[in-house]
Write a protein that holds these residues in place. Structure first.
Motif, mmCIF file in Angstrom:
data_model
loop_
_atom_site.group_PDB
_atom_site.id
_atom_site.type_symbol
_atom_site.label_atom_id
_atom_site.label_comp_id
_atom_site.label_asym_id
_atom_site.label_seq_id
_atom_site.Cartn_x
_atom_site.Cartn_y
_atom_site.Cartn_z
ATOM 1 N N PRO A 16 -1.907 2.939 7.803
ATOM 2 C CA PRO A 16 -2.917 3.994 7.802
ATOM 3 C C PRO A 16 -3.875 3.840 6.626
ATOM 4 O O PRO A 16 -3.539 3.236 5.610
ATOM 5 C CB PRO A 16 -2.082 5.266 7.648
ATOM 6 N N ALA A 17 -5.041 4.418 6.778
ATOM 7 C CA ALA A 17 -5.991 4.445 5.666
ATOM 8 C C ALA A 17 -5.484 5.408 4.590
ATOM 9 O O ALA A 17 -5.712 5.209 3.404
ATOM 10 C CB ALA A 17 -7.365 4.873 6.164
ATOM 11 N N ASP A 18 -4.782 6.445 5.016
ATOM 12 C CA ASP A 18 -4.249 7.465 4.113
ATOM 13 C C ASP A 18 -2.748 7.591 4.373
ATOM 14 O O ASP A 18 -2.339 8.088 5.425
ATOM 15 C CB ASP A 18 -4.966 8.793 4.379
ATOM 16 N N TRP A 19 -1.925 7.146 3.437
ATOM 17 C CA TRP A 19 -0.474 7.146 3.643
ATOM 18 C C TRP A 19 0.119 8.549 3.738
ATOM 19 O O TRP A 19 1.226 8.702 4.238
ATOM 20 C CB TRP A 19 0.229 6.317 2.565
ATOM 21 N N THR A 20 -0.589 9.568 3.317
ATOM 22 C CA THR A 20 -0.070 10.935 3.473
ATOM 23 C C THR A 20 -0.141 11.368 4.939
ATOM 24 O O THR A 20 0.469 12.351 5.311
ATOM 25 C CB THR A 20 -0.838 11.946 2.601
ATOM 26 N N ARG A 21 -0.873 10.621 5.761
ATOM 27 C CA ARG A 21 -0.981 10.914 7.187
ATOM 28 C C ARG A 21 -0.264 9.854 8.045
ATOM 29 O O ARG A 21 -0.492 9.773 9.242
ATOM 30 C CB ARG A 21 -2.443 10.997 7.600
ATOM 31 N N ALA A 22 0.579 9.076 7.431
ATOM 32 C CA ALA A 22 1.277 8.000 8.147
ATOM 33 C C ALA A 22 2.214 8.577 9.205
ATOM 34 O O ALA A 22 2.825 9.633 9.014
ATOM 35 C CB ALA A 22 2.069 7.152 7.158
ATOM 36 N N ASP A 23 2.325 7.858 10.317
ATOM 37 C CA ASP A 23 3.250 8.294 11.364
ATOM 38 C C ASP A 23 4.640 7.690 11.126
ATOM 39 O O ASP A 23 4.860 6.940 10.177
ATOM 40 C CB ASP A 23 2.698 7.953 12.752
ATOM 41 N N PRO A 41 4.897 12.128 -4.855
ATOM 42 C CA PRO A 41 6.356 12.246 -4.787
ATOM 43 C C PRO A 41 6.882 12.573 -3.388
ATOM 44 O O PRO A 41 7.967 12.128 -3.020
ATOM 45 C CB PRO A 41 6.678 13.375 -5.762
ATOM 46 N N ALA A 42 6.119 13.318 -2.604
ATOM 47 C CA ALA A 42 6.570 13.654 -1.253
ATOM 48 C C ALA A 42 6.651 12.397 -0.391
ATOM 49 O O ALA A 42 7.611 12.214 0.372
ATOM 50 C CB ALA A 42 5.637 14.682 -0.618
ATOM 51 N N PRO A 61 0.813 -1.222 0.000
ATOM 52 C CA PRO A 61 0.000 0.000 0.000
ATOM 53 C C PRO A 61 0.847 1.273 0.000
ATOM 54 O O PRO A 61 0.495 2.253 -0.660
ATOM 55 C CB PRO A 61 -0.834 -0.097 1.274
ATOM 56 N N ALA A 62 1.971 1.261 0.729
ATOM 57 C CA ALA A 62 2.815 2.459 0.774
ATOM 58 C C ALA A 62 3.446 2.728 -0.591
ATOM 59 O O ALA A 62 3.509 3.877 -1.039
ATOM 60 C CB ALA A 62 3.898 2.307 1.837
ATOM 61 N N LEU A 63 3.912 1.674 -1.247
ATOM 62 C CA LEU A 63 4.518 1.862 -2.571
ATOM 63 C C LEU A 63 3.490 2.342 -3.588
ATOM 64 O O LEU A 63 3.803 3.184 -4.442
ATOM 65 C CB LEU A 63 5.184 0.569 -3.034
ATOM 66 N N ALA A 64 2.275 1.831 -3.501
ATOM 67 C CA ALA A 64 1.219 2.289 -4.407
ATOM 68 C C ALA A 64 0.921 3.770 -4.169
ATOM 69 O O ALA A 64 0.773 4.551 -5.116
ATOM 70 C CB ALA A 64 -0.044 1.453 -4.219
ATOM 71 N N ALA A 65 0.858 4.163 -2.895
ATOM 72 C CA ALA A 65 0.605 5.576 -2.574
ATOM 73 C C ALA A 65 1.787 6.447 -2.997
ATOM 74 O O ALA A 65 1.600 7.558 -3.497
ATOM 75 C CB ALA A 65 0.319 5.734 -1.092
ATOM 76 N N ALA A 66 3.003 5.948 -2.809
ATOM 77 C CA ALA A 66 4.199 6.716 -3.170
ATOM 78 C C ALA A 66 4.311 6.909 -4.678
ATOM 79 O O ALA A 66 4.881 7.897 -5.143
ATOM 80 C CB ALA A 66 5.443 6.031 -2.634
ATOM 81 N N ASP A 102 12.241 7.187 0.924
ATOM 82 C CA ASP A 102 13.671 7.141 0.590
ATOM 83 C C ASP A 102 14.526 7.567 1.777
ATOM 84 O O ASP A 102 15.574 6.966 2.050
ATOM 85 C CB ASP A 102 13.977 8.034 -0.609
ATOM 86 N N GLN A 103 14.091 8.599 2.503
ATOM 87 C CA GLN A 103 14.847 9.065 3.673
ATOM 88 C C GLN A 103 14.855 8.001 4.769
ATOM 89 O O GLN A 103 15.896 7.756 5.389
ATOM 90 C CB GLN A 103 14.260 10.371 4.202
ATOM 91 N N HIS A 104 13.713 7.388 5.004
ATOM 92 C CA HIS A 104 13.666 6.312 5.993
ATOM 93 C C HIS A 104 14.559 5.147 5.550
ATOM 94 O O HIS A 104 15.236 4.540 6.386
ATOM 95 C CB HIS A 104 12.225 5.814 6.190
ATOM 96 N N GLY A 105 14.554 4.853 4.264
ATOM 97 C CA GLY A 105 15.400 3.783 3.745
ATOM 98 C C GLY A 105 16.879 4.071 3.948
ATOM 99 O O GLY A 105 17.648 3.181 4.319
ATOM 100 N N ALA A 106 17.287 5.310 3.719
ATOM 101 C CA ALA A 106 18.691 5.686 3.912
ATOM 102 C C ALA A 106 19.084 5.551 5.385
ATOM 103 O O ALA A 106 20.161 5.041 5.706
ATOM 104 C CB ALA A 106 18.920 7.113 3.428
#
Length: 128
Positions: free
Chosen positions: A104-111, A36-37, A27-32, A43-47
């Protein structure tokens, strides 16, 4: 000689990562893909995750990367459980759903936790 212990660890790690990928990674990859944000945050979390595993784990090069990622996930979830007082309903959800940091239901609001778990999935995909 085939050693059963490491094989069982790898099977367990794959099970954890497959479950996490279904709940957070896909779901996160689909939302990403359309945001782009969100992609940049993942990407930052991955680094940060790569830095932790490369420099923060002693003898990391001797451990299969998937085991490192699964261990990191277990540590995150254990720490989250320690620091959050659980209600009876929370405990019931933890038992029914072994993963916390529910997506989350909305990945733009993910913690932070949700994003970090999604980033773990991205890293696991890169390994496979």
């Amino acid at each position: 000689m085939f050693m059963l212990g490491p094989a069982l660890l790898e099977v367990s790690a794959r099970r954890i990562m497959n479950r996490l990928h279904e709940s957070h990674g896909e779901p996160a990859l689909a939302a990403a893909a359309v945001n782009p944000a969100l992609s940049a945050v993942l990407d930052q979390h991955g680094a940060a995750l790569r830095d932790i595993l490369d420099h923060g784990v002693e003898d990391a090069e001797e451990v299969p990367p998937l085991l490192l990622l699964a261990g990191y996930v277990r540590g995150l979830l254990d720490q989250a459980r320690e620091h959050q007082p659980a209600t009876a309903q929370d405990l019931a959800e933890m038992i029914a759903t072994p993963m916390t940091g529910l997506p989350p239901a909305d990945w733009t609001r993910a913690d932070w936790m949700q994003l970090r778990l999604a980033a773990v999935c991205v890293q696991a995909q890169a390994i496979n």
